[in-house]
Design a protein around this motif. Structure first.
Motif, PDB file in Angstrom:
ATOM      1  N   LEU A   1      -7.909  -8.561  -1.640  1.00  0.00           N
ATOM      2  CA  LEU A   1      -7.292  -9.392  -2.800  1.00  0.00           C
ATOM      3  C   LEU A   1      -6.922 -10.721  -2.415  1.00  0.00           C
ATOM      4  O   LEU A   1      -6.754 -11.605  -2.924  1.00  0.00           O
ATOM      5  CB  LEU A   1      -6.254  -8.245  -3.250  1.00  0.00           C
ATOM      6  CG  LEU A   1      -5.397  -8.839  -4.617  1.00  0.00           C
ATOM      7  CD1 LEU A   1      -6.469  -9.104  -5.705  1.00  0.00           C
ATOM      8  CD2 LEU A   1      -4.405  -7.860  -4.970  1.00  0.00           C
ATOM      9  N   PRO A   2      -5.802 -10.735  -1.169  1.00  0.00           N
ATOM     10  CA  PRO A   2      -5.368 -12.296  -0.742  1.00  0.00           C
ATOM     11  C   PRO A   2      -6.133 -13.334  -0.592  1.00  0.00           C
ATOM     12  O   PRO A   2      -6.036 -14.302  -0.984  1.00  0.00           O
ATOM     13  CB  PRO A   2      -4.572 -11.835   0.590  1.00  0.00           C
ATOM     14  CG  PRO A   2      -4.253 -10.259   0.590  1.00  0.00           C
ATOM     15  CD  PRO A   2      -5.360  -9.818  -0.258  1.00  0.00           C
TER      16      PRO A   2
ATOM     17  N   LEU B   1      -9.252 -13.214  -2.112  1.00  0.00           N
ATOM     18  CA  LEU B   1      -9.763 -13.471  -3.298  1.00  0.00           C
ATOM     19  C   LEU B   1      -8.929 -14.368  -4.163  1.00  0.00           C
ATOM     20  O   LEU B   1      -9.331 -15.313  -4.839  1.00  0.00           O
ATOM     21  CB  LEU B   1     -10.110 -12.127  -4.154  1.00  0.00           C
ATOM     22  CG  LEU B   1     -10.341 -12.188  -5.694  1.00  0.00           C
ATOM     23  CD1 LEU B   1     -11.764 -12.941  -5.810  1.00  0.00           C
ATOM     24  CD2 LEU B   1     -10.454 -10.985  -6.251  1.00  0.00           C
ATOM     25  N   LEU B   2      -7.512 -14.115  -4.035  1.00  0.00           N
ATOM     26  CA  LEU B   2      -6.519 -14.934  -4.746  1.00  0.00           C
ATOM     27  C   LEU B   2      -6.704 -16.420  -4.054  1.00  0.00           C
ATOM     28  O   LEU B   2      -6.866 -17.423  -5.042  1.00  0.00           O
ATOM     29  CB  LEU B   2      -5.223 -14.368  -4.568  1.00  0.00           C
ATOM     30  CG  LEU B   2      -5.065 -13.052  -5.372  1.00  0.00           C
ATOM     31  CD1 LEU B   2      -3.769 -12.749  -5.071  1.00  0.00           C
ATOM     32  CD2 LEU B   2      -5.327 -13.311  -6.832  1.00  0.00           C
TER      33      LEU B   2
ATOM     34  N   LEU C   1      -9.876 -17.963  -5.317  1.00  0.00           N
ATOM     35  CA  LEU C   1     -10.128 -18.600  -6.509  1.00  0.00           C
ATOM     36  C   LEU C   1      -9.388 -20.011  -6.775  1.00  0.00           C
ATOM     37  O   LEU C   1      -9.869 -20.734  -7.399  1.00  0.00           O
ATOM     38  CB  LEU C   1      -9.237 -17.343  -7.551  1.00  0.00           C
ATOM     39  CG  LEU C   1     -10.155 -16.148  -7.883  1.00  0.00           C
ATOM     40  CD1 LEU C   1      -9.484 -15.314  -8.594  1.00  0.00           C
ATOM     41  CD2 LEU C   1     -11.574 -16.269  -8.618  1.00  0.00           C
ATOM     42  N   LEU C   2      -8.324 -20.235  -6.089  1.00  0.00           N
ATOM     43  CA  LEU C   2      -7.645 -21.290  -6.089  1.00  0.00           C
ATOM     44  C   LEU C   2      -8.266 -22.241  -5.502  1.00  0.00           C
ATOM     45  O   LEU C   2      -8.669 -23.454  -6.015  1.00  0.00           O
ATOM     46  CB  LEU C   2      -6.269 -21.165  -5.437  1.00  0.00           C
ATOM     47  CG  LEU C   2      -5.386 -22.621  -5.396  1.00  0.00           C
ATOM     48  CD1 LEU C   2      -5.013 -22.888  -6.794  1.00  0.00           C
ATOM     49  CD2 LEU C   2      -4.136 -22.313  -4.535  1.00  0.00           C
TER      50      LEU C   2
END
Length: 124
Positions: free
Chosen positions: A81-82, A84-85, A88-89
């Motif tokens: 998750l981290p 992925l975040l 995305l940015l």
């Protein structure tokens, strides 16, 4: 039909996509490193088209690879998750500046990334 499509062998896109899919499946990503050079040379796309097309092709391939890893128990979504975040940015920023960077510098940056990744793989 565009001129680029008329010059390209009918089998070139399938071969390029297949090579990207194999690399993506084996290594969990990285299909774009194979796909971009194949799109420019084999499929005769210009540099910008190759990078943009690669992203469009690799996104579903990565989703498929992730699903396979998930079902086989090799993917920890909480751990991912981290990344992925941040990804995305980073993808949003990269997409915004893509049109402002010359194809020459895109190619050079891509080459440096390949060299760095290759060096890390060889000497890690």
């Amino acid at each position: 039909m565009s001129r680029e499509t008329e010059k390209r062998p009918w089998w070139a896109p399938a071969l390029a996509g297949g090579a990207a899919g194999i690399v993506n499946g084996l290594f969990g990503g990285g299909g774009g490193m194979v796909l971009v050079p194949l799109l420019t040379r084999l499929c005769q796309l210009d540099q910008r088209q190759a990078f943009a097309t690669s992203v469009a092709v690799i996104a579903p391939l990565c989703a498929l690879s992730a699903a396979i890893y998930w079902f086989r128990g090799g993917l920890d979504l909480a751990l991912a998750l981290p990344y992925l975040l941040g990804g995305l940015l980073g993808g949003w920023v990269g997409g915004k500046v893509f049109g402002r960077i010359s194809p020459t510098w895109l190619r050079r940056g891509f080459a440096l990334l390949l060299l760095y990744g290759g060096g890390k793989a060889l000497f890690a």
